[in-house]
Design an enzyme around this catalytic site. Structure first.
Site, PDB file in Angstrom:
ATOM      1  N   LYS A  84     -16.537 -27.399 -24.642  1.00  0.00           N
ATOM      2  CA  LYS A  84     -15.187 -27.745 -24.317  1.00  0.00           C
ATOM      3  C   LYS A  84     -14.389 -26.711 -23.830  1.00  0.00           C
ATOM      4  O   LYS A  84     -13.703 -26.098 -24.426  1.00  0.00           O
ATOM      5  CB  LYS A  84     -14.550 -28.552 -25.256  1.00  0.00           C
ATOM      6  CG  LYS A  84     -13.150 -28.869 -25.079  1.00  0.00           C
ATOM      7  CD  LYS A  84     -12.517 -30.067 -26.070  1.00  0.00           C
ATOM      8  CE  LYS A  84     -11.045 -30.241 -25.988  1.00  0.00           C
ATOM      9  NZ  LYS A  84     -10.512 -31.263 -26.896  1.00  0.00           N
ATOM     10  N   GLU A 108     -15.291 -25.060 -28.480  1.00  0.00           N
ATOM     11  CA  GLU A 108     -14.106 -25.136 -27.635  1.00  0.00           C
ATOM     12  C   GLU A 108     -13.603 -23.721 -27.518  1.00  0.00           C
ATOM     13  O   GLU A 108     -12.795 -23.297 -28.195  1.00  0.00           O
ATOM     14  CB  GLU A 108     -13.158 -26.255 -27.980  1.00  0.00           C
ATOM     15  CG  GLU A 108     -11.932 -26.099 -27.158  1.00  0.00           C
ATOM     16  CD  GLU A 108     -10.635 -27.006 -27.464  1.00  0.00           C
ATOM     17  OE1 GLU A 108     -10.937 -27.886 -28.671  1.00  0.00           O
ATOM     18  OE2 GLU A 108      -9.771 -27.182 -26.731  1.00  0.00           O
TER      19      GLU A 108
HETATM   20  P1  13P Z   1      -5.384 -30.858 -24.250  1.00  0.00           P
HETATM   21  O1  13P Z   1      -6.170 -31.619 -23.505  1.00  0.00           O
HETATM   22  O2  13P Z   1      -3.853 -31.117 -24.611  1.00  0.00           O
HETATM   23  O3  13P Z   1      -5.307 -29.222 -23.915  1.00  0.00           O
HETATM   24  O4  13P Z   1      -6.029 -30.906 -25.706  1.00  0.00           O
HETATM   25  C1  13P Z   1      -7.410 -30.849 -25.906  1.00  0.00           C
HETATM   26  C2  13P Z   1      -7.675 -30.327 -27.179  1.00  0.00           C
HETATM   27  O5  13P Z   1      -8.314 -30.836 -28.011  1.00  0.00           O
HETATM   28  C3  13P Z   1      -7.330 -28.910 -27.671  1.00  0.00           C
HETATM   29  O6  13P Z   1      -7.836 -28.533 -28.506  1.00  0.00           O
END
Ligand code: 13P
Length: 339
Positions: free
Chosen positions: A220, A178
């Protein structure tokens, strides 16, 4: 590395018409979310709220997996002695775990952060696997600002993400990779495109260098979108088109799925953007979701900390999950918000 296992898990995480629920807020973040509705944030209220989410009837029709926080993976579902991950597995939801230790200031680089948590990670992963986790998450944070991010900031984060991903695959779990480019600021969508592009390029170079098996990850990313304070915010169609263009240019086709974060978009916005991207089509990966706030907002607001509201909160949550799942196949339209 058990490549077959990793591929099977990764594909299940982004199965057609499903996505991932991010419910891995750290205790600090959870306090902030609860305080908004005057809900006391304790070990017990967090357990009630997370149980509410996971015991929503038929959730597995829309949600393939959920990311837990360290506290939650050790908790039992309210009113039972069933551990959360066991309950999930029995109900068709793959348990995942947040393993990073948060973003900390990057020394010598004011305004930039680097995510920590590599020390001791191998041992923690072995324990999480024992507790039932089948995938993991690590969030890197990239800030857009005057002269930011720098290449040093991007590379420090990419390197940590890649080392995390290699350790996670070694443990037989699928890493969610991510790299979040924050929406905070007044930057344009063009600037967001530039920063997202160099970030993805750096992340995949690092993954390649560390020998990460791309068929066994889920990416992500954030969407390519205008900053929250940008005076001229790009239209949903442009967000969808630019996001797909940026990903197509920088994400290898070997990656099985892309599960977006919502990053502070409203629930409806995040749902619409995902649906538009799937309507565009023509990409080699599944385009799915791993939303936190965009999935939970309505449920949290409806629950408001009261047991009496649990059925209504579950109904609101299931409704949003069904809309986002529809968006994951391009079937969602904004008119469905009022149905
Ligand atoms: P949000 O969709 O609220 O951005 O959270 C996703 C997430 O896991 C952030 O690390």
């Amino acid at each position: 590395m058990n490549k077959e296992l990793l591929e099977t898990t990764a594909q299940a995480m982004v199965a057609k018409g499903k996505g991932i629920l991010a419910m891995d807020e750290s205790t600090g973040t959870c306090v902030k979310r609860f305080v908004k509705y005057g809900i006391e944030c304790t070990f017990e209220t967090r357990r009630v709220y997370r149980s509410l989410l996971l015991t929503t009837p038929n959730l597995a029709d829309y949600i393939a997996g959920a990311i837990l926080y360290d506290e939650t993976i050790r908790q039992q579902v309210t009113g039972s002695n069933v551990p959360m991950p066991a309950y999930m597995a029995a109900n068709g939801i793959i348990p995942g775990i947040k393993v990073d230790m948060g973003a900390k200031p990057l020394a010598g680089h004011p305004g930039q952060v680097v995510t920590e948590g590599l020390d001791g990670l191998r041992e923690r992963l072995a324990e999480y696997r024992e507790l039932g986790a089948r995938f993991a998450k690590w969030r890197a944070v990239i800030n857009i600002g005057e002269g930011l991010p720098t290449q040093a900031g991007i590379e420090a984060n990419a390197h940590a993400l890649a080392r995390y991903a290699a350790l996670v695959q070694e443990a037989g779990l699928v890493p969610i990779v991510e790299p979040e480019v924050l929406m905070d600021g007044n930057h344009t969508i063009e600037r967001c495109y530039e920063v997202t592009a160099v970030t993805l390029q750096s992340v995949f170079a690092a993954l390649f260098q560390q020998g990460v098996y791309l068929e066994g990850i889920v990416l992500k990313p954030s969407m390519v979108i205008s900053g929250k304070e940008c005076p001229q915010r790009a239209a949903p169609e442009q967000v969808a088109a630019e996001t797909v263009r940026c990903l197509r240019d920088h994400v290898p086709a070997a990656v099985p799925g892309i599960a977006f974060l919502s990053g502070g978009q409203s629930s409806a916005e995040a749902t619409w953007h995902l649906s538009l991207m799937n309507q565009l089509g023509g990409v080699p990966w599944a385009l799915s979701f791993s939303y936190g706030r965009a999935l939970q907002q309505e449920a949290l607001e409806t629950w408001h900390g009261s047991d009496a509201n649990i059925p209504a909160a579950q109904a609101a949550f299931r409704q949003r999950a069904s809309l986002v799942a529809a968006a994951a196949t391009g079937q969602y339209t904004p008119e469905m918000e009022n149905s």
